[in-house]
Design a protein around this motif. Structure first.
Motif, PDB file in Angstrom:
ATOM      1  N   MET A   1       1.057  -1.153   0.018  1.00 13.50           N
ATOM      2  CA  MET A   1       0.170  -0.149   0.141  1.00 13.50           C
ATOM      3  C   MET A   1       0.862   1.248   0.099  1.00 13.50           C
ATOM      4  N   ASP A   2       0.822   2.173  -1.005  1.00 13.08           N
ATOM      5  CA  ASP A   2       1.657   3.452  -0.856  1.00 13.08           C
ATOM      6  C   ASP A   2       0.678   4.451  -0.748  1.00 13.08           C
ATOM      7  N   GLY A   3       1.492   5.598  -0.477  1.00 11.03           N
ATOM      8  CA  GLY A   3       0.929   6.956  -0.333  1.00 11.03           C
ATOM      9  C   GLY A   3       0.695   7.018   1.401  1.00 11.03           C
ATOM     10  N   THR A   4       0.469   8.174   1.845  1.00 12.93           N
ATOM     11  CA  THR A   4       0.437   8.700   3.292  1.00 12.93           C
ATOM     12  C   THR A   4      -0.766   8.467   3.971  1.00 12.93           C
ATOM     13  N   THR A   5      -1.837   8.449   3.233  1.00 12.11           N
ATOM     14  CA  THR A   5      -3.239   8.470   3.973  1.00 12.11           C
ATOM     15  C   THR A   5      -3.990   7.742   2.956  1.00 12.11           C
ATOM     16  N   LYS A   6      -4.800   6.499   3.732  1.00 10.42           N
ATOM     17  CA  LYS A   6      -5.474   5.883   2.794  1.00 10.42           C
ATOM     18  C   LYS A   6      -6.848   5.553   3.633  1.00 10.42           C
ATOM     19  N   GLY A   7      -8.141   5.529   3.021  1.00  8.51           N
ATOM     20  CA  GLY A   7      -9.303   4.971   3.455  1.00  8.51           C
ATOM     21  C   GLY A   7     -10.025   6.352   4.119  1.00  8.51           C
ATOM     22  N   THR A   8     -11.193   5.898   4.395  1.00  7.36           N
ATOM     23  CA  THR A   8     -12.174   7.000   4.781  1.00  7.36           C
ATOM     24  C   THR A   8     -12.376   7.030   6.340  1.00  7.36           C
ATOM     25  N   ALA A   9     -12.511   7.949   7.069  1.00  7.12           N
ATOM     26  CA  ALA A   9     -12.652   7.991   8.543  1.00  7.12           C
ATOM     27  C   ALA A   9     -14.053   7.409   8.729  1.00  7.12           C
ATOM     28  N   ARG A  10     -14.078   6.630   9.889  1.00 12.99           N
ATOM     29  CA  ARG A  10     -15.250   5.873  10.227  1.00 12.99           C
ATOM     30  C   ARG A  10     -15.039   5.340  11.472  1.00 12.99           C
ATOM     31  N   GLY A  11     -16.019   5.352  12.428  1.00 12.56           N
ATOM     32  CA  GLY A  11     -15.894   4.785  13.814  1.00 12.56           C
ATOM     33  C   GLY A  11     -15.331   3.553  13.875  1.00 12.56           C
ATOM     34  N   ARG A  12     -14.245   3.511  14.617  1.00  9.22           N
ATOM     35  CA  ARG A  12     -13.558   2.153  15.070  1.00  9.22           C
ATOM     36  C   ARG A  12     -13.139   2.031  16.346  1.00  9.22           C
ATOM     37  N   GLN A  25       0.163  -1.087   6.741  1.00  8.00           N
ATOM     38  CA  GLN A  25       1.698  -1.068   6.657  1.00  8.00           C
ATOM     39  C   GLN A  25       2.101  -2.372   5.659  1.00  8.00           C
ATOM     40  N   GLY A  26       1.140  -3.030   5.410  1.00 10.32           N
ATOM     41  CA  GLY A  26       1.537  -4.099   4.492  1.00 10.32           C
ATOM     42  C   GLY A  26       1.968  -5.457   5.111  1.00 10.32           C
ATOM     43  N   VAL A  27       1.693  -5.288   6.303  1.00  4.67           N
ATOM     44  CA  VAL A  27       1.898  -6.730   7.236  1.00  4.67           C
ATOM     45  C   VAL A  27       0.907  -7.761   6.626  1.00  4.67           C
ATOM     46  N   THR A  28       1.714  -9.006   6.362  1.00  7.53           N
ATOM     47  CA  THR A  28       1.084 -10.342   6.081  1.00  7.53           C
ATOM     48  C   THR A  28       1.118 -11.356   7.229  1.00  7.53           C
ATOM     49  N   HIS A  29       2.008 -11.460   8.071  1.00  3.59           N
ATOM     50  CA  HIS A  29       2.140 -12.406   9.000  1.00  3.59           C
ATOM     51  C   HIS A  29       2.396 -11.512  10.049  1.00  3.59           C
ATOM     52  N   ARG A 153       4.962   5.620  12.169  1.00  3.74           N
ATOM     53  CA  ARG A 153       6.042   5.961  12.632  1.00  3.74           C
ATOM     54  C   ARG A 153       6.811   4.749  13.091  1.00  3.74           C
ATOM     55  N   ALA A 154       5.999   3.762  13.841  1.00  7.86           N
ATOM     56  CA  ALA A 154       7.016   2.718  14.214  1.00  7.86           C
ATOM     57  C   ALA A 154       7.470   1.789  13.174  1.00  7.86           C
ATOM     58  N   PHE A 155       6.791   1.546  11.967  1.00  9.20           N
ATOM     59  CA  PHE A 155       7.214   0.778  10.951  1.00  9.20           C
ATOM     60  C   PHE A 155       8.210   1.608  10.031  1.00  9.20           C
ATOM     61  N   ASP A 156       8.005   2.853  10.038  1.00  8.90           N
ATOM     62  CA  ASP A 156       9.136   3.705   9.232  1.00  8.90           C
ATOM     63  C   ASP A 156      10.535   3.684  10.247  1.00  8.90           C
ATOM     64  N   VAL A 157      10.585   3.904  11.364  1.00  9.48           N
ATOM     65  CA  VAL A 157      11.832   3.783  12.196  1.00  9.48           C
ATOM     66  C   VAL A 157      12.502   2.304  11.967  1.00  9.48           C
ATOM     67  N   ALA A 158      11.618   1.272  11.939  1.00 11.84           N
ATOM     68  CA  ALA A 158      12.042  -0.074  11.972  1.00 11.84           C
ATOM     69  C   ALA A 158      12.716  -0.432  10.764  1.00 11.84           C
ATOM     70  N   ARG A 159      12.385   0.283   9.566  1.00  5.64           N
ATOM     71  CA  ARG A 159      12.888  -0.008   8.225  1.00  5.64           C
ATOM     72  C   ARG A 159      14.170   0.943   8.194  1.00  5.64           C
ATOM     73  N   PRO A 186       2.658   3.351   4.280  1.00 12.82           N
ATOM     74  CA  PRO A 186       4.038   3.702   4.372  1.00 12.82           C
ATOM     75  C   PRO A 186       4.032   4.903   3.495  1.00 12.82           C
ATOM     76  N   ALA A 187       5.344   5.849   3.880  1.00 11.76           N
ATOM     77  CA  ALA A 187       5.708   6.944   3.203  1.00 11.76           C
ATOM     78  C   ALA A 187       6.516   6.692   1.948  1.00 11.76           C
ATOM     79  N   PRO A 188       6.163   6.970   0.959  1.00  8.86           N
ATOM     80  CA  PRO A 188       6.914   6.474  -0.429  1.00  8.86           C
ATOM     81  C   PRO A 188       8.258   7.201  -0.471  1.00  8.86           C
ATOM     82  N   THR A 189       9.298   6.321  -0.059  1.00  8.41           N
ATOM     83  CA  THR A 189      10.820   6.776   0.200  1.00  8.41           C
ATOM     84  C   THR A 189      11.655   6.217  -0.653  1.00  8.41           C
ATOM     85  N   LEU A 190      12.339   6.996  -1.435  1.00 13.77           N
ATOM     86  CA  LEU A 190      13.561   6.502  -2.368  1.00 13.77           C
ATOM     87  C   LEU A 190      14.865   6.059  -1.448  1.00 13.77           C
ATOM     88  N   PRO A 191      15.286   5.022  -1.686  1.00 10.22           N
ATOM     89  CA  PRO A 191      16.694   4.720  -1.057  1.00 10.22           C
ATOM     90  C   PRO A 191      17.781   5.848  -1.268  1.00 10.22           C
TER      91      PRO A 191
END
Length: 562
Positions: A1-12, A25-29, A153-159, A186-191
């Motif tokens: 999933m790319d881009g910084t903001t996805k989805g519509t706000a809703r009560g969760r 964040q693209g987690v599969t496991h 932010r947690a995933f950004d720092v880990a990567r 995730p933020a689209p970040t170039l290496p």
């Protein structure tokens, strides 16, 4: 999933938001041991079970080792979820592994109700204080509205930079809050590419060298990056060594591969690296094990090193290099290959000399008794699929496969550079879950197996079939070795009484084998693989053959002369 903001706000609920944040964040496991402190997150994961495979483990250390293996293999942060207090304490060893191994990892820890903070309530721990020396970043989410922000932010720092572990505590009542916020991907970040003059300067230094060595290490390598650094090394006929437990980074059968630097390294290779007039260290931190106790180069003065690392703080941390290059490892490798087509080099004989040393080192010596483990391993190597994943634990037993087997280009090798016992079995299971269908071979000693061997139950539950080779010599072999060197004959606290490991796995419904002679290992492996079940092959080693280079008697004799 790319881009910084996805989805519509809703009560969760916070629990739903946390599960959705993992999806974003693209987690599969994810790997976990359930606890009452994150019931709402578990409920949220129920809603996304078609997106995230949740593996239920038997012990928190095992869960984090599985997640760490996933992070090592994929380059994406592995995810483990544990409960508060004892659960977090059990998980801490996996965080330490991820930190020293530079593995991207996100550990989520259930936390006490926020309103009970500082009352020494049931299982209360301040995780910022507990994990701060072990992790890149530790945070706590007490407001459900901040879940997307802090999880992203947690995933950004880990990567980022030098990858590593991040710990996220989630307070209990926060998971029940119902809020309306959007998911953040995730933020689209170039290496990070090397600076314009970095590679020309490296090539200038290489042109002036007569005895260069390329040393590969670190994590986050892609297939493209490994292929590019391989092509560069072959085009320039460079001898290639790998850092401690990084055997999966270069084809061990290549004429340019000269061995590994770490615990149990070939003394001849260590001597040659000390003679080198240029060490190109790509990805490796040149830590204590790889640098042979910080003896490869003199400390406090400039050494003949070009060090390439994604984190500038790691360059020159111990040894002062001639040149430091901050760059993403894969971007560096691709740029280096493109900038430097092959040409005749004057160090062909130097490379052949180092390769000859490697070939001499892997030649199986004669060992007393019916089992020559070196020859058995080399016969096994010929039977294994080309994409086998190896895992190893800590201990002297690990030097046998590391010395006598060659990890090939499409194979993977996972081992804890921090020397954590109990790593191999769960990491092997995590690898088998990550890449279903690939053969996983986990090497572990008898001591390490009984630390986390119960996770074999997770293999049955997850329907994967790793093969665990338990090297049983009835002792904590590494510590016994040191005892014999410093206190010869005074054996204290290192002998073990073990079960029948083959019957142990059979009790779960798995396949068990016992090997006592050289020619028994390959048939045992063939039967284990054909069974299609999780399997244990117990290799019964002589307690006298304490290392692959010395017996107890030889160590005592050397100590007596000292």
């Amino acid at each position: 999933m790319d881009g910084t903001t996805k989805g519509t706000a809703r009560g969760r609920t916070g629990g739903q938001l946390l599960a959705d944040a993992l999806v974003a964040q693209g987690v599969t496991h994810a790997f976990h041991v359930p606890g009452e402190s994150f019931l709402d997150l578990l409920d949220g994961l129920y809603n996304v079970q078609n997106r995230i495979e949740l593996t239920t483990c038997r012990f928190e250390a095992g869960a984090v080792h599985m997640a760490e293996a996933h992070g090592k293999l994929t380059g994406n942060p592995g995810v483990a979820i544990v409960t508060r207090g004892p659960g977090a304490c059990h998980a801490s060893i996996g965080v330490h592994v991820a930190m020293q191994d530079s593995t991207p990892l996100v550990l989520i820890v259930g936390q006490i109700p926020f309103a009970e903070t500082d009352r020494d309530t049931f299982q209360e721990v301040d995780y910022r204080r507990m994990f701060s020396p072990l992790a890149k970043w530790v945070t706590q989410i007490d407001d459900a509205r901040r879940i997307p922000e802090l999880m992203a932010r947690a995933f950004d720092v880990a990567r980022s930079g030098r990858p590593g572990p991040v710990v996220v505590a989630i307070s209990e009542e926060m998971q029940k809050q119902v809020v309306e916020v959007k998911d953040i991907g995730p933020a689209p970040t170039l290496p990070a590419f090397p600076a314009p003059h970095a590679i020309p300067r490296l090539l200038e230094l290489l042109d002036g060298a007569k005895q260069p060595v390329l040393v590969l290490g670190g994590t986050g390598w892609s297939d493209e990056g490994k292929a590019a650094i391989r092509d560069f090394a072959l085009a320039h006929d460079l001898p290639v060594a790998v850092g401690f437990r990084r055997l999966g980074l270069f084809d061990g059968t290549s004429a340019n591969f000269v061995g590994d630097l770490g615990v149990g390294s070939d003394p001849g290779l260590v001597a040659r690296v000390k003679e080198s007039d240029l060490v190109i260290a790509v990805g490796t931190r040149l830590g204590e094990a790889t640098s042979q106790g910080y003896t490869l180069f003199p400390e406090g003065e400039t050494s003949p090193i070009v060090q390439v690392h994604p984190d500038p703080a790691e360059i020159g941390r111990v040894f002062r290099p001639l040149l430091g290059i901050t760059a993403d490892l894969n971007a560096f490798a691709v740029a280096l290959k493109a900038a430097a087509p092959g040409k005749p080099r004057p160090w062909g004989e130097w490379t052949k000399k180092l390769r000859a040393g490697r070939e001499a080192s892997v030649a199986a010596p004669e060992y007393e008794g019916p089992l020559n483990f070196a020859r058995a391993l080399q016969a096994l190597e010929k039977e294994l699929p080309e994409d086998t994943i190896f895992t190893v634990d800590a201990g002297n037993f690990a030097t046998w496969p590391q010395r006598f087997m060659s990890v090939r280009e499409k194979q993977e090798f996972l081992g804890p550079t921090n020397g954590a016992m109990g790593y191999s079995v769960p990491s092997g299971i995590g690898a088998a879950i990550t890449y279903r269908g690939r053969q996983v071979i986990s090497f572990v000693g008898d001591g390490g197996f009984l630390m986390t061997g119960q996770e074999i139950a997770t293999a049955f539950q997850a329907e994967v079939a790793p093969i665990v080779i338990v090297v049983n010599n009835g002792q904590y072999g590494t510590i016994r070795m040191y005892q014999e060197r410093h206190y010869p004959g005074r054996v204290s606290g290192t002998l073990l009484k073990n079960p029948d490991f083959a019957r142990f796995v059979e009790a779960f419904g798995g396949h068990g084998e016992v090997v006592t002679a050289t020619d028994e290992l390959v048939p045992a492996y063939q039967r284990a693989r054909a069974s299609g079940k999780p399997a244990i092959i117990e290799v019964r080693m002589s307690a006298e053959q304490i290392t692959n280079r010395q017996t107890v008697t030889q160590i005592r004799a050397a100590a007596a002369k000292a």
